[in-house]
Enzyme design. Structure first.
Site, PDB file in Angstrom:
ATOM      1  N   ASP A  67       8.210  22.911  21.190  1.00 52.59           N
ATOM      2  CA  ASP A  67       7.491  22.918  20.693  1.00 52.59           C
ATOM      3  C   ASP A  67       6.101  23.767  19.688  1.00 52.59           C
ATOM      4  O   ASP A  67       6.794  25.051  19.959  1.00 52.59           O
ATOM      5  CB  ASP A  67       6.633  22.496  21.538  1.00 52.59           C
ATOM      6  CG  ASP A  67       6.494  21.342  23.276  1.00 52.59           C
ATOM      7  OD1 ASP A  67       6.851  20.358  22.270  1.00 52.59           O
ATOM      8  OD2 ASP A  67       6.478  21.975  24.643  1.00 52.59           O
ATOM      9  N   ARG A  82       8.150  15.667  16.015  1.00 54.94           N
ATOM     10  CA  ARG A  82       7.239  14.693  17.660  1.00 54.94           C
ATOM     11  C   ARG A  82       6.202  15.225  16.283  1.00 54.94           C
ATOM     12  O   ARG A  82       5.860  15.974  15.982  1.00 54.94           O
ATOM     13  CB  ARG A  82       7.741  15.494  18.710  1.00 54.94           C
ATOM     14  CG  ARG A  82       6.527  15.129  19.935  1.00 54.94           C
ATOM     15  CD  ARG A  82       6.624  15.667  21.075  1.00 54.94           C
ATOM     16  NE  ARG A  82       5.653  15.203  22.165  1.00 54.94           N
ATOM     17  CZ  ARG A  82       4.777  15.151  22.929  1.00 54.94           C
ATOM     18  NH1 ARG A  82       4.015  16.449  21.718  1.00 54.94           N
ATOM     19  NH2 ARG A  82       3.646  14.567  22.893  1.00 54.94           N
TER      20      ARG A  82
END
Length: 303
Positions: free
Chosen positions: A131, A181
């Site tokens: 992330d 992402r």
């Protein structure tokens, strides 16, 4: 913008954190956006989503740990959860945060912990997304992902369209075949490094999205913005790109109707399912992103 900045400030306020985390009403309302506090809750949420043809990204909440013991504890939790996920047979991968693994303490400690998680994930052929956190960590996150990808193919990361530097980061990641992402960004960033207007963030998102769809390795288009989703669908249709070449990603508890609609239309959809006791900062960022989320939480607390 003032409301967003206030909520982001509160997400880092220790006194408010302690009050909210102990409040049963707030804890109950959080379950709309957080699967629960342990892996079993997350697996159950994953099963429900899988039944609707939706894949899952599981995220064990936690960030900015301050001791080596906490960092190794988070690492062990990820390793254990990977085993549980595979035994449960759910269609899920995982997301990890580097500050939960010790990046604020020592980068070598953090990379040691990431390596341990990736080794376990590799044994189970499970993808791991690193992330992205605030801009203070962007360069290190990209660099660590690039190094890890030299040893582990099944690792990717997140890029935020609000940052000026994101196109260069995406170019580096595309060159190495690393999965990305793409998100808009949920942190308060200064105008020296980030777009401040939503229209600019959105415009950059579409440009980066087009780049990833054209040249990326199975990119994740992470958004609830229907205009952007429609633009993605048009882009792949106009350029003859297969629906299997990418996926849409959305957050647990947000726009379930849109998730199921896209899945029924044949698009790959993955829902980001957070779980764990450290849900407060995550919840505050979700409310800062979308005022409707704040109204949902407040209405549940009032009821």
């Amino acid at each position: 913008m003032m409301l967003k900045d206030t909520l982001l400030y509160l997400s880092q306020n220790a006194r408010v954190h302690d009050f909210v985390i102990q409040n049963p009403l707030a804890r109950g309302a959080s379950r709309r956006f957080v699967a629960g506090e342990d892996i079993e809750d997350a697996v159950q949420a994953a099963r429900t989503l899988n039944r609707h043809g939706i894949q899952v990204a599981l995220d064990y909440l936690g960030e900015n740990v301050t001791t080596e013991q906490e960092a190794r504890g988070a690492t062990d939790a990820y390793v254990s959860d990977i085993d549980i996920i595979k035994r449960a047979g759910v269609d899920a991968n995982i997301s990890i945060k580097l500050t939960a693994l010790g990046l604020d303490i020592d980068q070598s400690l953090c990379e040691e912990n990431v390596t341990k998680i990736l080794q376990q994930a590799q044994e189970h052929s499970l993808f791991v997304c690193i992330d992205m956190e605030s801009s203070a960590y962007t360069a290190r996150t990209v660099d660590i992902t690039l190094r890890m990808h030299e040893r582990f193919e099944h690792v990717g990361t997140v890029i935020q369209s609000c940052l000026y530097h994101s196109k260069k980061d995406i170019e580096r990641l595309i060159t190495q075949g690393i999965r990305v992402r793409l998100v808009k960004g949920a942190y308060s960033e200064p105008n020296t490094i980030a777009y401040q207007n939503k229209s600019d963030v959105d415009r950059n998102y579409v440009q980066l999205m087009s780049l990833l769809l054209a040249r990326g390795n199975y990119p994740a288009i992470a958004t609830h913005d229907e205009e952007i989703i429609n633009a993605a669908c048009k882009y792949v249709r106009d350029h003859g790109i297969s629906k299997d070449a990418f996926e849409f990603q959305m957050l647990y508890g947000i726009r379930r109707d849109l998730q199921e609609n896209l899945s029924k239309r044949g698009y790959n959809v993955r829902v980001y399912v957070p779980y764990g006791s450290q849900w407060y900062p995550y919840l505050m960022r979700r409310m800062a992103e979308r005022p409707a989320n704040l109204m949902f939480v407040l209405s549940n607390v009032l009821r």
